[in-house]
Design a protein around this motif. Structure first.
Motif, PDB file in Angstrom:
ATOM      1  N   ALA A 184      -2.530  24.951  60.516  1.00  0.00           N
ATOM      2  CA  ALA A 184      -2.761  25.103  59.076  1.00  0.00           C
ATOM      3  C   ALA A 184      -4.188  24.695  58.705  1.00  0.00           C
ATOM      4  O   ALA A 184      -4.863  25.390  57.929  1.00  0.00           O
ATOM      5  CB  ALA A 184      -1.745  24.282  58.286  1.00  0.00           C
ATOM      6  N   ASP A 185      -4.672  23.570  59.263  1.00  0.00           N
ATOM      7  CA  ASP A 185      -6.042  23.125  58.978  1.00  0.00           C
ATOM      8  C   ASP A 185      -7.071  24.150  59.448  1.00  0.00           C
ATOM      9  O   ASP A 185      -8.038  24.451  58.737  1.00  0.00           O
ATOM     10  CB  ASP A 185      -6.325  21.784  59.662  1.00  0.00           C
ATOM     11  N   CYS A 186      -6.869  24.678  60.665  1.00  0.00           N
ATOM     12  CA  CYS A 186      -7.824  25.653  61.212  1.00  0.00           C
ATOM     13  C   CYS A 186      -7.821  26.941  60.392  1.00  0.00           C
ATOM     14  O   CYS A 186      -8.882  27.515  60.125  1.00  0.00           O
ATOM     15  CB  CYS A 186      -7.504  25.937  62.683  1.00  0.00           C
ATOM     16  N   VAL A 187      -6.649  27.391  59.986  1.00  0.00           N
ATOM     17  CA  VAL A 187      -6.555  28.587  59.153  1.00  0.00           C
ATOM     18  C   VAL A 187      -7.246  28.334  57.810  1.00  0.00           C
ATOM     19  O   VAL A 187      -7.977  29.190  57.301  1.00  0.00           O
ATOM     20  CB  VAL A 187      -5.087  29.035  58.968  1.00  0.00           C
ATOM     21  N   ASP A 188      -7.035  27.145  57.230  1.00  0.00           N
ATOM     22  CA  ASP A 188      -7.676  26.832  55.951  1.00  0.00           C
ATOM     23  C   ASP A 188      -9.203  26.812  56.080  1.00  0.00           C
ATOM     24  O   ASP A 188      -9.915  27.299  55.191  1.00  0.00           O
ATOM     25  CB  ASP A 188      -7.167  25.498  55.408  1.00  0.00           C
ATOM     26  N   MET A 189      -9.715  26.256  57.187  1.00  0.00           N
ATOM     27  CA  MET A 189     -11.168  26.254  57.401  1.00  0.00           C
ATOM     28  C   MET A 189     -11.680  27.685  57.566  1.00  0.00           C
ATOM     29  O   MET A 189     -12.726  28.055  57.022  1.00  0.00           O
ATOM     30  CB  MET A 189     -11.526  25.405  58.634  1.00  0.00           C
ATOM     31  N   PHE A 190     -10.925  28.494  58.303  1.00  0.00           N
ATOM     32  CA  PHE A 190     -11.287  29.896  58.497  1.00  0.00           C
ATOM     33  C   PHE A 190     -11.328  30.617  57.153  1.00  0.00           C
ATOM     34  O   PHE A 190     -12.289  31.341  56.851  1.00  0.00           O
ATOM     35  CB  PHE A 190     -10.274  30.549  59.442  1.00  0.00           C
ATOM     36  N   LEU A 191     -10.307  30.419  56.356  1.00  0.00           N
ATOM     37  CA  LEU A 191     -10.248  31.096  55.052  1.00  0.00           C
ATOM     38  C   LEU A 191     -11.333  30.599  54.109  1.00  0.00           C
ATOM     39  O   LEU A 191     -11.873  31.370  53.316  1.00  0.00           O
ATOM     40  CB  LEU A 191      -8.867  30.910  54.419  1.00  0.00           C
ATOM     41  N   ALA A 192     -11.676  29.318  54.192  1.00  0.00           N
ATOM     42  CA  ALA A 192     -12.760  28.788  53.356  1.00  0.00           C
ATOM     43  C   ALA A 192     -14.077  29.492  53.666  1.00  0.00           C
ATOM     44  O   ALA A 192     -14.899  29.730  52.773  1.00  0.00           O
ATOM     45  CB  ALA A 192     -12.887  27.286  53.551  1.00  0.00           C
TER      46      ALA A 192
END
Length: 198
Positions: A184-192
């Motif tokens: 979830a953290d990695c996806v959120d960083m990617f989306l940011a």
């Protein structure tokens, strides 16, 4: 399955076992034939050398990489949820015991033989990753800003693999982290970084 196909499959299975146990340089063709319960002559009929036998094993790994289902972007579902599910499934595939063992076997020889490594990675690069299609389609619809999809998916997966794949691949132990939280953290960083609104 025809007898010749069965023998070929048995030889490959025996070679995988021998290469895992002894490493490629120390692996013996006699032992592979013995494990496969075939004559040395039969083994050489299917594979003219130990190198060709190893090349066939690298093809199996490439086939397993290619067999991971390609994902499509669904505009009717949240992109974050789609990415989290896709990454979770992909990590599950990469850390499955059969895939991990085969990958360790092939990679150990690729580290020793740069020509073989170059040929292997050239073939692997021609395959679309399972998540790059989803990301590419999200970019085409404007859900993500435009970029090269393969590069973008590589960024996302590199972050995830650092925590959830490499510890298992290299040390045989899962990292002491919550995999769902990491994904979830990695996806959120990617989306940011790739959000079309950013």
């Amino acid at each position: 399955m025809k007898l010749a196909e069965k023998k070929r499959k048995d030889i490959l299975g025996a070679a995988i076992q021998e290469f895992r146990e002894q490493g490629f340089p120390a692996a013996r063709v006699n032992r592979i034939a013995e494990l496969a319960e075939v004559s040395k002559r039969t083994l050489y009929k299917h594979f003219e050398s130990k190198e060709l036998l190893f090349a066939a094993i690298t093809e199996i790994l490439l086939e397993e990489i290619a067999a991971v289902p390609k994902l499509r972007y669904r505009p009717d579902a949240p992109l974050r949820d789609q990415l989290i599910a896709a990454v979770r499934d992909y990590v599950g595939h990469l850390t499955g015991e059969h895939y991990l063992a085969l990958n360790r076997l092939v990679m150990s020889e690729l580290l020793r033989d740069q020509e073989l490594a170059q040929a292997f990675f050239a073939k692997a690069a021609m395959q679309d990753g399972p998540i790059s299609g989803l990301i590419g389609e999200a970019m085409q619809t404007g859900a993500l800003r435009k970029a090269e999809p393969g590069f973008a998916s590589g960024q996302l997966l590199s972050m995830v693999k650092h925590f959830l794949v490499w510890p298992q691949f290299l040390m045989g132990a899962k990292a002491e982290v919550d995999p769902d939280a990491v994904i979830a953290d990695c996806v959120d960083m990617f989306l940011a970084h790739y959000s079309s609104e950013g």
